[in-house]
Scaffold this motif. Structure first.
Motif, short mmCIF file in Angstrom:
data_model
loop_
_atom_site.label_atom_id
_atom_site.label_comp_id
_atom_site.label_asym_id
_atom_site.label_seq_id
_atom_site.Cartn_x
_atom_site.Cartn_y
_atom_site.Cartn_z
N ARG A 122 1.18 1.43 -2.72
CA ARG A 122 2.32 0.69 -3.28
C ARG A 122 1.99 0.87 -4.66
O ARG A 122 3.20 0.88 -5.49
CB ARG A 122 2.09 -0.82 -2.87
N GLU A 169 4.79 2.74 7.78
CA GLU A 169 4.21 2.17 6.48
C GLU A 169 5.22 2.44 5.32
O GLU A 169 5.80 1.65 4.44
CB GLU A 169 2.81 2.67 5.97
N ALA A 170 5.77 3.60 5.65
CA ALA A 170 6.96 4.05 4.55
C ALA A 170 8.22 3.08 4.59
O ALA A 170 8.85 2.76 3.85
CB ALA A 170 7.45 5.45 4.63
N ARG A 191 -3.41 0.31 1.32
CA ARG A 191 -2.04 -0.26 1.20
C ARG A 191 -1.76 -0.72 0.12
O ARG A 191 -0.68 -0.31 -0.67
CB ARG A 191 -1.75 -1.50 2.36
N ALA A 218 3.54 4.34 -5.34
CA ALA A 218 4.97 4.28 -5.11
C ALA A 218 5.71 3.73 -6.52
O ALA A 218 6.73 4.27 -6.84
CB ALA A 218 5.40 3.33 -4.12
N ARG A 219 5.24 2.58 -6.94
CA ARG A 219 5.61 1.99 -8.31
C ARG A 219 5.73 3.09 -9.23
O ARG A 219 6.62 3.44 -10.20
CB ARG A 219 5.10 0.84 -8.68
N LEU A 248 10.24 -0.75 -2.76
CA LEU A 248 9.48 0.24 -3.52
C LEU A 248 9.72 1.60 -3.46
O LEU A 248 9.60 2.45 -4.05
CB LEU A 248 8.02 0.16 -3.03
N LEU A 249 10.97 1.73 -2.42
CA LEU A 249 11.46 3.17 -2.18
C LEU A 249 13.04 3.05 -2.11
O LEU A 249 13.48 1.96 -1.53
CB LEU A 249 10.95 3.64 -0.84
N CYS A 263 1.11 8.18 2.91
CA CYS A 263 1.48 6.76 3.43
C CYS A 263 0.32 6.40 4.47
O CYS A 263 0.73 5.28 5.10
CB CYS A 263 2.76 6.93 4.20
N GLU A 299 10.36 -3.42 1.15
CA GLU A 299 9.72 -4.28 -0.06
C GLU A 299 10.47 -3.63 -1.25
O GLU A 299 10.24 -4.29 -2.38
CB GLU A 299 8.19 -3.80 -0.29
N SER A 343 8.14 0.13 5.70
CA SER A 343 7.64 -1.11 5.15
C SER A 343 7.91 -1.21 3.47
O SER A 343 8.38 -2.14 2.78
CB SER A 343 6.35 -1.62 5.18
N LEU A 344 7.70 0.03 2.91
CA LEU A 344 7.93 0.21 1.36
C LEU A 344 9.37 0.09 1.12
O LEU A 344 9.60 -0.29 -0.09
CB LEU A 344 7.35 1.47 1.03
#
Length: 445
Positions: A297, A322-323, A293, A300-301, A331-332, A279, A329, A325-326
């Motif tokens: 991402r 940061e995690a 960053r 993560a995708r 992504l998680l 991360c 968004e 934030s994912l």
């Protein structure tokens, strides 16, 4: 399931006045070694049905004084079993002591909220083959051929009498142990016990499963021992592991420093149950482990497209943010599982204050674990277990069982962590239970 590895026995005794040998009622260290001998004998009886013989100590550390009136709790755990030899790790803890205050009664004594470690040791016992009255119960050394048979004994695997640490009660929560069995940095020059081939990785994964691990954190190597993220090598290793054990396989997408992002993502083609997601960028010793960053991402995708659950590798507090934030968004998905990686030179260093603060930053419903490097592995693993978290051990992060004593594979490190957890009353979960806790769909198992 084979159960010799990790078999644990604890006894508690009061040190009497007749044991005092030196001024100030100080007790000779030989008395503690005698307790270790009694623990070893019970371990041999439970494993082999014979008292056996104590051959030698490989290491002994006396860490605190013992005096008449102290209550000593001595624990032993089997860390390796050969054809006739049984290697054991021992620890003695002071749990009660006389106050020795002239203003108080001579009989005044206190029970400690936290036990004081007074001695640690590693020793080897021998039970001749013709005296072994039970079947072989454990896996062989890494270079040995497979066992002729696999025997089973009834649960529970640990045997602890009386239960230690009855005063100090950790959070009641199940524990997921992860074994990082190879990594990308450690080489055979560092330790001859490093597994490299697919079969060696599978053998070590099975040993770790028997020692208490539910998850195998997996890297692979080329034939010359160098790090690789090859889809083919991962596929072969995963297939061999699947033939031997039911562990959760968690592949690395970190690879080795200097690899491209696309190279690092090779194992995702194997659609592992779990994959790591680093991360953030950090100084990694004298190198830089780059995770921009946009790259985070993109990875993560790809993890999500592979149907894998991400383990969020956090080398700094900012990586937790940061995690999160994912997560915002999309992504998680919840539940999140964080790994606090501590002790890498150039990144956050390990301490109880650091762990408590990092834990305070994760959302409700998320799980967390600690992976600490080198000499920090044992104290940080035990801290995580005491605080109700999960833990990762193994040769990727630490090659020593004790100072100067190489661990013969990752399984002894798992066995020691499992023994500590059981001594505190933590439930060590199997892979199926771990899948539920980590949010892994059972159809992916």
């Amino acid at each position: 399931m084979s159960i010799g590895l990790g078999l644990t026995v604890t006894l508690r005794v009061r040190i009497g006045a007749h044991d005092a040998h030196y001024a100030g009622e100080l007790v000779d260290g030989a008395r503690i070694l005698g307790l270790f001998g009694d623990v070893a004998t019970e371990l041999l009886i439970r494993l082999d049905g014979d008292e056996g013989l104590f051959r030698a100590y490989e290491a002994v550390e006396f860490l605190a004084p013992v005096r008449a009136g102290d209550y000593i709790e001595a624990t032993g755990v089997i860390t390796k079993v050969g054809n006739t030899s049984r290697t054991m790790a021992f620890e003695a803890r002071k749990v009660v002591a006389n106050v020795r205050d002239p203003a108080l009664s001579p009989s005044a004594a206190d029970a400690f909220a936290e036990p004081v470690v007074v001695c640690r040791a590693i020793g080897t016992c021998v039970v001749p083959k013709d005296l072994q009255r039970r079947p072989r119960l454990v896996l062989p050394a890494l270079s040995s051929p497979g066992p002729e048979l696999v025997a089973k004994l009834p649960e529970p695997r640990p045997i602890i009498t009386p239960p230690p640490h009855v005063i100090v009660t950790p959070p009641e929560s199940p524990l997921v142990l992860t074994a990082a069995i190879v990594g990308a940095e450690v080489t055979r020059a560092h330790t001859p016990y490093l597994p490299i081939t697919a079969q060696e990785l599978a053998d070590e994964a099975a040993r770790c499963r028997d020692a208490g691990a539910a998850v195998i954190h997996l890297h692979v190597r080329n034939a010359d021992g160098t790090a690789s993220q090859s889809t083919e090598l991962f596929g072969e290793a995963i297939g061999r592991i699947r033939e031997k054990t039911d562990v959760i396989i968690q592949t690395s997408t970190g690879g080795a420093v200097g690899m491209s992002v696309e190279e690092r993502l090779g194992p995702l083609a194997c659609k592992p149950e779990m994959a790591t997601l680093n991360c953030g960028t950090i100084n990694f010793g004298d190198d830089i482990f780059v995770n921009t960053r946009p790259d985070i991402r993109a990875i993560a995708r790809r993890i999500r497209e592979a149907g894998s659950i991400a383990e969020l590798e956090c080398y700094e507090v900012g990586h937790i943010h940061e995690a999160l934030s994912l997560l915002k968004e999309g992504l998680l998905g919840a539940p999140l599982h964080f790994q606090f990686v501590l002790g890498v030179p150039g990144a956050i260093m390990p301490s109880e204050e650091v762990v408590l603060f990092m834990r305070s930053q994760i959302p409700a419903g998320a799980s967390w674990a600690v992976a600490a490097v080198g000499r920090y592995q044992r104290p940080m693993t035990e801290l995580a277990i005491k605080l109700g978290g999960h833990a990762r051990v193994g040769l990727e992060d630490n090659i020593y069982l004790e100072k100067g004593v190489l661990s013969e594979g990752s399984a002894p490190l798992v066995a020691r962590a499992a023994a500590y957890a059981r001594s505190l009353g933590r439930e060590i979960v199997d892979p199926d239970r771990a899948r539920v806790l980590l949010g892994i769909p059972t159809t992916a198992a």
